[in-house]
Design an enzyme around this catalytic site. Structure first.
Site, PDB file in Angstrom:
ATOM      1  N   HIS A 162       0.819  -1.217   0.000  1.00 12.43           N
ATOM      2  CA  HIS A 162       0.000   0.000   0.000  1.00 12.43           C
ATOM      3  C   HIS A 162       0.850   1.262   0.000  1.00 12.43           C
ATOM      4  O   HIS A 162       0.372   2.331   0.356  1.00 12.43           O
ATOM      5  CB  HIS A 162      -0.909   0.012   1.224  1.00 12.43           C
ATOM      6  CG  HIS A 162      -1.837  -1.153   1.317  1.00 12.43           C
ATOM      7  ND1 HIS A 162      -2.819  -1.377   0.393  1.00 12.43           N
ATOM      8  CD2 HIS A 162      -1.908  -2.177   2.212  1.00 12.43           C
ATOM      9  CE1 HIS A 162      -3.486  -2.477   0.721  1.00 12.43           C
ATOM     10  NE2 HIS A 162      -2.945  -2.983   1.816  1.00 12.43           N
ATOM     11  N   HIS A 180      -7.907  -4.175  -1.204  1.00 12.07           N
ATOM     12  CA  HIS A 180      -7.339  -5.474  -1.584  1.00 12.07           C
ATOM     13  C   HIS A 180      -8.205  -6.118  -2.645  1.00 12.07           C
ATOM     14  O   HIS A 180      -8.208  -7.332  -2.814  1.00 12.07           O
ATOM     15  CB  HIS A 180      -7.243  -6.384  -0.367  1.00 12.07           C
ATOM     16  CG  HIS A 180      -6.655  -5.713   0.825  1.00 12.07           C
ATOM     17  ND1 HIS A 180      -7.427  -5.049   1.741  1.00 12.07           N
ATOM     18  CD2 HIS A 180      -5.365  -5.561   1.211  1.00 12.07           C
ATOM     19  CE1 HIS A 180      -6.631  -4.520   2.665  1.00 12.07           C
ATOM     20  NE2 HIS A 180      -5.379  -4.808   2.372  1.00 12.07           N
TER      21      HIS A 180
END
Lengths: 335, 335
Positions: free
Chosen positions: A57, A219
């Site tokens: 991320h 995700h």
């Protein structure tokens, strides 16, 4: 899979080596290879501020280590929670005896491991309190906010909590203002392509060319609808139609607006979206006090964008404006 | 084409609107819609520093407007030179009567338009001198350096020239040190995927899955070889094998190392590459004084990376270390 990697199973290890080399003016290693800390942490007299989460991320989570923000981060594998031990060791790395605020996102693995780490900390006499971010509007109905995921709104929570701790706030004060920041924050994402976990080697979900997934998670968690690909202006309208009524944000409010790319979308496109976001907010009498546009919380090579709004009060505004020096966030490039 | 855009022919207009809204603490519009300037420019008593180029390379070029760096930028269409008028107007926006340094990259369109702009400036009595960046090793043999393209090394040239101007350097001093910076700089790129110009709607070249193009240019200009996709460590070795002998960089040198993604490659991968770059340099006795790893000079949604090295002397080192506040470059996130 067109990637710049070595062993697909060791991307986190390899990335951390390069990260520490590049940012040695900000971060330090610790005895736990999955915990990085601010080089000046623990800071005498200051509440420690910790977060943690899966990798992939960038800049989240380790990119927010630094002055007036995060003291230590527990690092997980790609899209996986850090271990309980990593959270516990990050508490120790951040603790100067004034307690630790653990500000993290609402995911099952993180919740479980933080809970275990809290027990370990308690046995060692380290006081830790938590705030769990749940800003992703699309992940559960408003009546079940406790089920919502944490997404890019976590950055606002870290910014505010880190600033309060730097100002000498007590643990309870840091927790209260961090909770208030996330309570005042709403986010939504739009996905335009899937992403590929290196160790898997193929996309973990699909988004058909010519379509977009509204409400997608960090995700690839399913969104609330798949529609035909819209224009940037229409995307901005759709995102605000989801976010604005949920809090609600109303005329006269002042907000932070954060537009983050998901990894493979060009920053040029984020500015195109933001242009319409600010235009609509202005029409509605909502003032953007500060805007962030860039890759702040990504999902590997996913194409897409998240929009986050936080309603400010006087204290939150003051804390947002506190100077910050991290890899992921600085005072520059924003109002 | 999975993009966040409105009219594909107006992406630059739309992007500029969002950019100015987001960065109104740094940049100002001018009477020419294709010229942005630092909000404090022209700065009394200071040499003006200008650049310009095609769009699609964010943060380049407009992301480097700001304190101690660029005063005004001429903005072109995607991958196209700004007009001569835009360059001329950027000179005027930057000029406080102490002359203007125009620091730009070696492309036919830019050369032609800068030349015309220089004539326009001369007629108005504005003194402008130029440095043309040619750091891309793969674009021509060493014996024909004047034919080489400018790539991410331009950032180092702007950083150094901008700092010298901020310190009160004369036009000749700014030009001399900017020229020295680029003379001491070498870059090379590796492409892993093509990119798509929005108004075209399909990739303008191809890179087969499982292969990589070594020496690719910022607009997909052909490289020096297509090979099978290598590991990150092997890519780092290949890139240094091309760069190091060309200058040459030797034991005892101190350098800036800049690793830039080309747009759609994740920042995680850039750190993996940088880890090996610094390891090899250290083995060779070359010290990295400062490293930048991130998306500094991109090519729309191209996957890939560029590596840039600049040999430092005492003055260049001092200028690199001068504080800088822009959207694209700050002092944070680097040594």
């Amino acid at each position: 899979m067109q990637r710049i990697i070595n062993n697909p199973n060791e991307v986190v290890e390899d990335m951390l080596k390069g990260f520490v080399k590049t940012h040695c003016d900000i971060v330090d290693k610790t005895d736990n290879s999955r915990v990085l800390k601010y080089k000046n942490a623990p800071i005498e007299g200051k509440v420690g501020v910790v977060t943690g989460g899966g990798s992939g991320h960038k800049p989240a989570f380790i990119g927010y280590i630094g002055k007036n923000m995060i003291d230590a981060v527990a690092i997980g594998e790609i899209f996986s929670s850090p271990t309980a031990k990593a959270f516990y060791d990050s508490f120790k790395a951040a603790n100067s005896g004034n307690g630790v605020a653990c500000l993290y996102g609402n995911y099952a693995g993180d919740n479980m491991n933080v809970k275990m780490a809290l027990e370990m900390a308690k046995m060692e006499g380290i006081e830790v309190k938590t705030v769990v971010a749940n800003d992703d509007v699309a992940s559960a109905p408003k009546t079940e906010r406790e089920k919502r995921r944490g997404v890019a709104g976590e950055i606002i929570m870290w910014k505010v909590g880190g600033a309060k701790a730097a100002q000498g706030g007590s643990l309870d004060e840091v927790i209260e203002v961090s909770q208030r920041a996330i309570d005042n924050t709403r986010s939504v994402g739009i996905g335009l392509s899937p992403c590929t976990i290196p160790a898997v080697g193929k996309p973990n979900f699909t988004i058909e060319e010519g379509t977009m997934e509204v409400g997608i998670g960090h995700h690839g968690e399913p969104g609330i609808k798949v529609s035909e690909l819209k224009t940037a202006d229409e995307m901005a309208e759709s995102m605000l139609d989801i976010i604005l009524p949920d809090y609600p944000f109303v005329e006269g409010d002042e907000v932070v607006a954060l537009v983050s790319g998901l990894g493979a979308t060009s920053v040029m496109e984020l500015y195109i979206l933001y242009n319409k976001v600010e235009e609509i907010l202005t029409e509605k009498g909502i003032k953007v006090h500060k805007s962030y546009v860039g890759n702040y919380f990504t999902s590997l090579d996913m194409m897409g964008v998240t929009l986050t709004l936080t309603k400010l009060d006087d204290e939150l505004k003051e804390l947002i404006d506190v100077e910050v020096d991290t890899m992921g966030l600085t005072q520059f490039g924003s109002k």
